[in-house]
Each structure stands twice: as C-alpha cells, then as structure tokens.
Design an enzyme around this catalytic site. Structure first.
Site, mmCIF file in Angstrom:
data_model
loop_
_atom_site.group_PDB
_atom_site.id
_atom_site.type_symbol
_atom_site.label_atom_id
_atom_site.label_comp_id
_atom_site.label_asym_id
_atom_site.label_seq_id
_atom_site.Cartn_x
_atom_site.Cartn_y
_atom_site.Cartn_z
ATOM 1 N N ALA A 43 0.860 -1.193 0.000
ATOM 2 C CA ALA A 43 0.000 0.000 0.000
ATOM 3 C C ALA A 43 0.886 1.230 0.000
ATOM 4 O O ALA A 43 1.842 1.308 0.775
ATOM 5 C CB ALA A 43 -0.885 0.013 1.247
ATOM 6 N N ARG A 45 0.569 5.714 -1.065
ATOM 7 C CA ARG A 45 -0.274 6.762 -1.656
ATOM 8 C C ARG A 45 -0.031 6.848 -3.150
ATOM 9 O O ARG A 45 -0.942 7.119 -3.923
ATOM 10 C CB ARG A 45 0.054 8.102 -0.993
ATOM 11 C CG ARG A 45 -0.620 8.257 0.347
ATOM 12 C CD ARG A 45 -0.775 9.717 0.687
ATOM 13 N NE ARG A 45 0.449 10.210 1.265
ATOM 14 C CZ ARG A 45 0.539 10.642 2.529
ATOM 15 N NH1 ARG A 45 -0.515 10.641 3.309
ATOM 16 N NH2 ARG A 45 1.669 11.096 3.005
ATOM 17 N N LYS A 105 10.045 4.678 15.099
ATOM 18 C CA LYS A 105 10.395 4.941 16.501
ATOM 19 C C LYS A 105 9.444 5.928 17.153
ATOM 20 O O LYS A 105 9.159 5.825 18.347
ATOM 21 C CB LYS A 105 11.836 5.432 16.622
ATOM 22 C CG LYS A 105 12.226 6.580 15.718
ATOM 23 C CD LYS A 105 12.768 6.088 14.407
ATOM 24 C CE LYS A 105 12.956 7.220 13.432
ATOM 25 N NZ LYS A 105 13.836 6.905 12.347
ATOM 26 N N LYS A 205 14.293 7.194 20.092
ATOM 27 C CA LYS A 205 15.113 5.974 20.139
ATOM 28 C C LYS A 205 15.629 5.711 21.560
ATOM 29 O O LYS A 205 15.658 4.566 22.010
ATOM 30 C CB LYS A 205 16.282 6.113 19.154
ATOM 31 C CG LYS A 205 15.808 6.197 17.705
ATOM 32 C CD LYS A 205 16.932 6.656 16.792
ATOM 33 C CE LYS A 205 16.479 6.807 15.351
ATOM 34 N NZ LYS A 205 17.450 7.513 14.524
HETATM 35 P P1 NDP Z 1 9.403 7.772 3.206
HETATM 36 O O1 NDP Z 1 8.683 9.066 3.331
HETATM 37 O O2 NDP Z 1 10.532 7.670 2.254
HETATM 38 O O3 NDP Z 1 8.356 6.615 2.826
HETATM 39 C C1 NDP Z 1 7.064 6.544 3.336
HETATM 40 C C2 NDP Z 1 6.150 6.074 2.213
HETATM 41 O O4 NDP Z 1 4.838 5.817 2.773
HETATM 42 C C3 NDP Z 1 5.989 7.123 1.125
HETATM 43 O O5 NDP Z 1 5.997 6.496 -0.138
HETATM 44 C C4 NDP Z 1 4.610 7.703 1.447
HETATM 45 O O6 NDP Z 1 3.966 8.256 0.334
HETATM 46 C C5 NDP Z 1 3.888 6.504 1.961
HETATM 47 N N1 NDP Z 1 2.738 6.840 2.800
HETATM 48 C C6 NDP Z 1 2.654 7.809 3.753
HETATM 49 N N2 NDP Z 1 1.437 7.785 4.320
HETATM 50 C C7 NDP Z 1 0.729 6.822 3.710
HETATM 51 C C8 NDP Z 1 -0.588 6.330 3.855
HETATM 52 N N3 NDP Z 1 -1.434 6.835 4.760
HETATM 53 N N4 NDP Z 1 -1.004 5.326 3.060
HETATM 54 C C9 NDP Z 1 -0.161 4.795 2.153
HETATM 55 N N5 NDP Z 1 1.108 5.221 1.965
HETATM 56 C C10 NDP Z 1 1.551 6.210 2.743
HETATM 57 O O7 NDP Z 1 9.857 7.357 4.677
HETATM 58 P P2 NDP Z 1 11.065 6.400 5.074
HETATM 59 O O8 NDP Z 1 11.028 5.181 4.260
HETATM 60 O O9 NDP Z 1 12.319 7.188 5.170
HETATM 61 O O10 NDP Z 1 10.667 6.062 6.597
HETATM 62 C C11 NDP Z 1 9.675 5.112 6.906
HETATM 63 C C12 NDP Z 1 9.728 4.830 8.409
HETATM 64 O O11 NDP Z 1 11.001 4.288 8.716
HETATM 65 C C13 NDP Z 1 9.574 6.062 9.292
HETATM 66 O O12 NDP Z 1 8.894 5.706 10.458
HETATM 67 C C14 NDP Z 1 11.023 6.427 9.636
HETATM 68 O O13 NDP Z 1 11.150 7.131 10.846
HETATM 69 C C15 NDP Z 1 11.625 5.050 9.750
HETATM 70 N N6 NDP Z 1 13.066 4.977 9.543
HETATM 71 C C16 NDP Z 1 13.628 5.554 8.445
HETATM 72 C C17 NDP Z 1 14.987 5.447 8.223
HETATM 73 C C18 NDP Z 1 15.623 6.055 7.034
HETATM 74 O O14 NDP Z 1 16.859 5.927 6.900
HETATM 75 N N7 NDP Z 1 14.895 6.688 6.137
HETATM 76 C C19 NDP Z 1 15.844 4.696 9.157
HETATM 77 C C20 NDP Z 1 15.144 4.091 10.261
HETATM 78 C C21 NDP Z 1 13.795 4.245 10.437
HETATM 79 P P3 NDP Z 1 4.164 9.854 0.033
HETATM 80 O O15 NDP Z 1 5.612 10.010 -0.284
HETATM 81 O O16 NDP Z 1 3.246 10.104 -1.084
HETATM 82 O O17 NDP Z 1 3.789 10.548 1.311
HETATM 83 N N1 HSE Z 2 16.349 10.461 10.611
HETATM 84 C C1 HSE Z 2 16.980 9.349 11.223
HETATM 85 C C2 HSE Z 2 18.478 9.645 11.357
HETATM 86 C C3 HSE Z 2 16.763 8.116 10.379
HETATM 87 O O1 HSE Z 2 18.955 10.625 10.797
HETATM 88 O O2 HSE Z 2 19.155 8.910 12.064
HETATM 89 C C4 HSE Z 2 17.129 6.860 11.092
HETATM 90 O O3 HSE Z 2 16.282 6.602 12.157
#
Ligand code: NDP
Ligand code: HSE
Length: 435
Positions: A43, A45, A105, A205
C-alpha cells in the site's frame, strides 16, 4: 513449506530497500527462515511509483487498511511513518491477528505501551529492530544478547542526520543548511527534519532503549530533549582544544533514585571510540554489570541498512510464528508482568560534568571570584583555558571543565557567576560525558 505472506505499508526509502533486498537475497533469507518470505501486497499513496518499484508483481493499493485486514497476509510491515495513521494501521493489523514489523520509533515511543498491550491481548508479535540505530542490531543485543546483565547505562549516537551535520561542519567547514539538504537527499532525514535537528528522533530511540534496557514502560513525555540548533561553532573549537568532540548523545541511565533519560549535545573525550563515529554512522555503548562495556556500530539510516533490520525481524517472526506466545521473546525484553514503573528523573537531578564558557572582563580577581563560587557549590574544576586577550581587547573567554555534580547545583552556581559584574552575558553550559 507454505511461504509467509507480507503486506508492506509504504514503499518509500525504507520500503523500497526492503522490497529490493528481499528480492535480491530471497534464497539466502529462506534458508535462514525455513520458508520463503514474500511480499504479496503493497500500500502506498503513490501506486504508480509502487508499480514501478515492484514491477507490478504484487497487489497494489492506496488503501493501507485493505492490507491490514487482508486474510492472506501473515505479517504487516509499517513503513509509512508518523504517529497518526500509522497508529491506526498498527492496531488494525494487530486486531486482525497479524504480526507487526515497524521501523517507526516515533510511533513506539509515543504509543508503544498501547500497541504492546494490544499485541499481548491478540497473541501477536511486534518487532522493531529498525526503529533504533537503523541497521545495527541493538534491540536484539539489549533484549537477548545481554539478558544475563543488569544494564547500567546506554549512551549512543543514534541520529545519523545530526552526526552527519556535526561531522561535515567540523571537517569541511560547510554551513548547517547545506549539510542538512545533503542529509535529506541521501534519505537520512525524517519527513520533518526538525525531529532530527532538535533531538526528537534521538529521544524516540533513547526512550525505546530505556524501556528494553531497564524493563520500564515507554516514557517519551518525560525525556529531556535538546538538539544541535543552538550549538555554536566556537564551542566545537574550544572543545577540540581541550581534547573533546561534541556529539548529540541519547542517554538512558539507571540510578537508585530513577532513570535519567536525556538527549543533548555533549563533550566526549576525543580518545573514546564514540567520539570518532563520523558522518551518518551510529554507535551505541552499553555498560552492563557482567559483560562490562560493549559497543555497537554501523549505519543508522538509509534504504538498505534499515531494510537489513526490517528483514531480520521478518525472519525472527517467521521462525517463531508457530511457537506458543509464552515461548516467544517478550516485546520489551522483560515479561509483561515484570515491567516496573520506575520514574524518569527531572533533568535537574542529572549527575554529570560540565563545560562552561564565559565572557569576562580581562582584569585581576575575576578568576578568583568565579572559582570561589564553584568551590562554595562543591563543584571541582577539572581543566581550564583562558583565551589570550587581543591587543586593545578588554574582554576574554574563560572555558572550564568541571567534575561531576548534580545539575541543579551547577545551574545555581552559574546563576551566581552570571550575576558578577565582571562576567558579560550568559554562561554557555554543555554537559560532558566521560563514558
Ligand atoms: P518515506 O517518506 O521515504 O516513505 C514513506 C512512504 O509511505 C511514502 O511512499 C509515502 O507516500 C507513503 N505513505 C505515507 N502515508 C501513507 C498512507 N497513509 N497510506 C499509504 N502510503 C503512505 O519514509 P522512510 O522510508 O524514510 O521512513 C519510513 C519509516 O522508517 C519512518 O517511520 C522512519 O522514521 C523510519 N526509519 C527511516 C529510516 C531512514 O533511513 N529513512 C531509518 C530508520 C527508520 P508519500 O511520499 O506520497 O507521502
Ligand atoms: N532520521 C533518522 C536519522 C533516520 O537521521 O538517524 C534513522 O532513524
């Protein structure tokens, strides 16, 4: 054996990494897990982007609840982020009898108590290795590897974005905004980067680590949080002259009176391994009674490092899928009825050392007045430098490092120092951790 079916919510940075690594290493992962782990529904958006990333091989939808309720799905992986919709989706998955993996987190630090209670009621697992320090298996280490120990404290560089900013500013002299934009381009920063810069992400964290290390509930609202936005480059330079580096630390420490739970910039001796963790790398130092100090180091953010932790959770759940719930590893390391309501201490009760920088009139007796106030407060000085005043300058900087004291004691002494006529403006105070 029948494959395990996974529903992926969000195929952004981390979700994309999970899809790619699961596909690339499918055979190796199946050999470990005992059966194939396959993503059958995604899923997001943006379903067109999801189609491009998945090659259209899975069910695609923009309605994440249709995945949490999908009868064919065994495990839901939440990677959309945030605490609103993500919480509803997590609870929907749990109430539908599905195991949950999340990297979120913020969700766990803020709503974890409710989510774990729901998971306990519904006999499902919630796994969250990626939520702390990305690819580093710190949750597994705290929850399982160190289970013989009384853990005394945990201190870590647990936000890659701020560590990257501090490193690039110090080494390359790049401006703050430019480095932040780079971190965003590289996929390290949160959707709202103030969460990184103001220490909120690190506090999420640290809250999770405190719960697993000490067997206490999530108490994010009690965490003390300071980020790096008010840090001045002059202090980074003076710290360097004194043999220290400034790092944004997340600290959870058990004291007889309660728990210290705090995130703030701190001076760390340059000789410590933690002080040499650079760029977006993360590291967590754990002090425990039997094993002593152990250090965990690696990539704390980015698509594939984070995917590595998410997939490790998928493998764990796949292996324990059919085990009786009471034979599984408890979510928060301690058995649910053994979680203790130990209070988080107010920041004024923290015991630590300090770096103090003050601007003073360059005349006799000034230093004596300052040291007398510190001595009256039973604060012992560990090191001191005074900048040589330039020609014609009537003011200069004094920088002092103190031994440990209770924070409220330091605050009171600083107020008295600031009231001296010879001291100009506010005293800059940073905590110092010898670790
Ligand atoms: P992103 O914004 O890259 O990805 C999130 C995705 O989910 C996007 O494609 C977004 O679409 C989609 N989305 C958001 N809301 C909805 C919804 N209601 N229904 C369906 N799709 C939805 O985030 P990240 O991958 O960077 O992060 C994901 C999670 O992982 C977060 O909780 C983050 O804190 C955690 N995290 C991230 C790290 C990192 O290095 N990036 C490391 C460790 C943890 P759209 O872009 O259109 O909003
Ligand atoms: N925004 C976070 C960082 C991603 O910079 O460490 C990993 O949780």
């Amino acid at each position: 054996m029948k494959p395990i079916n996974v529903g992926l919510l969000g195929i952004g940075t981390v979700g994309g990494g999970v899809f790619a690594v699961l596909e690339r290493n499918a055979d190796e992962i199946a050999r470990r897990a005992g059966r194939e782990i396959r993503i059958t529904a995604v899923a997001d958006r943006d379903t067109e982007r999801a189609r491009r990333l998945t090659g259209g091989t899975v069910k695609l939808t923009d309605d994440a609840f249709s995945v949490t309720r999908d009868l064919e799905i065994d495990i839901v992986v939440e990677l959309i982020g945030g605490v609103g919709m993500a919480k509803d989706l997590a609870l929907s998955a749990i109430e539908s009898g599905k195991h949950l993996v999340t990297a979120n987190k913020a969700l766990l630090a803020v709503h974890g108590n409710e989510i774990f209670a729901a998971a306990h009621r519904h006999d499902v697992m919630v796994a969250f290795e990626a939520a702390v320090a990305g690819g580093i298996p710190i949750i597994k280490a705290l929850r399982e590897g160190l289970s013989a120990n009384r853990i005394e404290w945990v201190a870590g560089i647990i936000n890659g974005t701020t560590n990257f900013i501090l490193s690039e500013m110090r080494d390359k002299g790049l401006p703050f905004d430019e480095v932040l934009r780079q971190a965003q381009r590289l996929g390290y920063a949160e959707t709202d980067p103030t969460f990184d810069i103001e220490g909120v992400d690190a506090a999420h964290k640290a809250t999770i680590m405190s719960a697993i290390a000490f067997g206490i509930p999530m108490q994010f609202d009690k965490a003390h949080i300071e980020g790096i936005s008010r840090l001045e480059s002059v202090d980074i330079a003076y710290a360097g002259q004194l043999g220290y580096r400034i790092k944004l630390l997340g600290i959870a420490r058990k004291r007889p009176e309660g728990i210290e739970l705090r995130v703030h910039p701190a001076l760390v001796p340059a000789s410590r391994l933690l002080a040499n963790v650079e760029g977006a790398m993360n590291a967590v130092l754990v002090q425990a009674d039997a094993v002593g100090a152990t250090l965990y180091y690696g990539k704390g953010a980015g698509a594939e490092p984070t995917a590595s932790a998410v997939i490790a959770d998928l493998v764990d759940i796949t292996r324990l899928h059919t085990a009786d719930p009471e034979h599984r590893v408890p979510h928060l390391a301690f058995q649910p009825d053994q979680v203790l309501d130990v209070p988080v201490l107010p920041i004024e009760e923290t015991v630590t050392s300090y770096y103090l920088r003050m601007r003073v009139l360059d005349k006799s007796g000034v230093l004596a007045d300052i040291t007398r106030i510190l001595a009256d407060s039973d604060i012992s000085i560990d090191a001191m430098i005074q900048r040589e005043a330039g020609e014609g300058e009537s003011q200069t900087d004094i920088i002092m490092l103190t031994h440990q004291t209770v924070e409220k004691n330091a605050i009171a002494a600083i107020a008295r120092i600031e009231a001296l006529d010879s001291v100009q403006g506010k005293v800059t105070r940073l905590r110092l951790e010898t670790l």
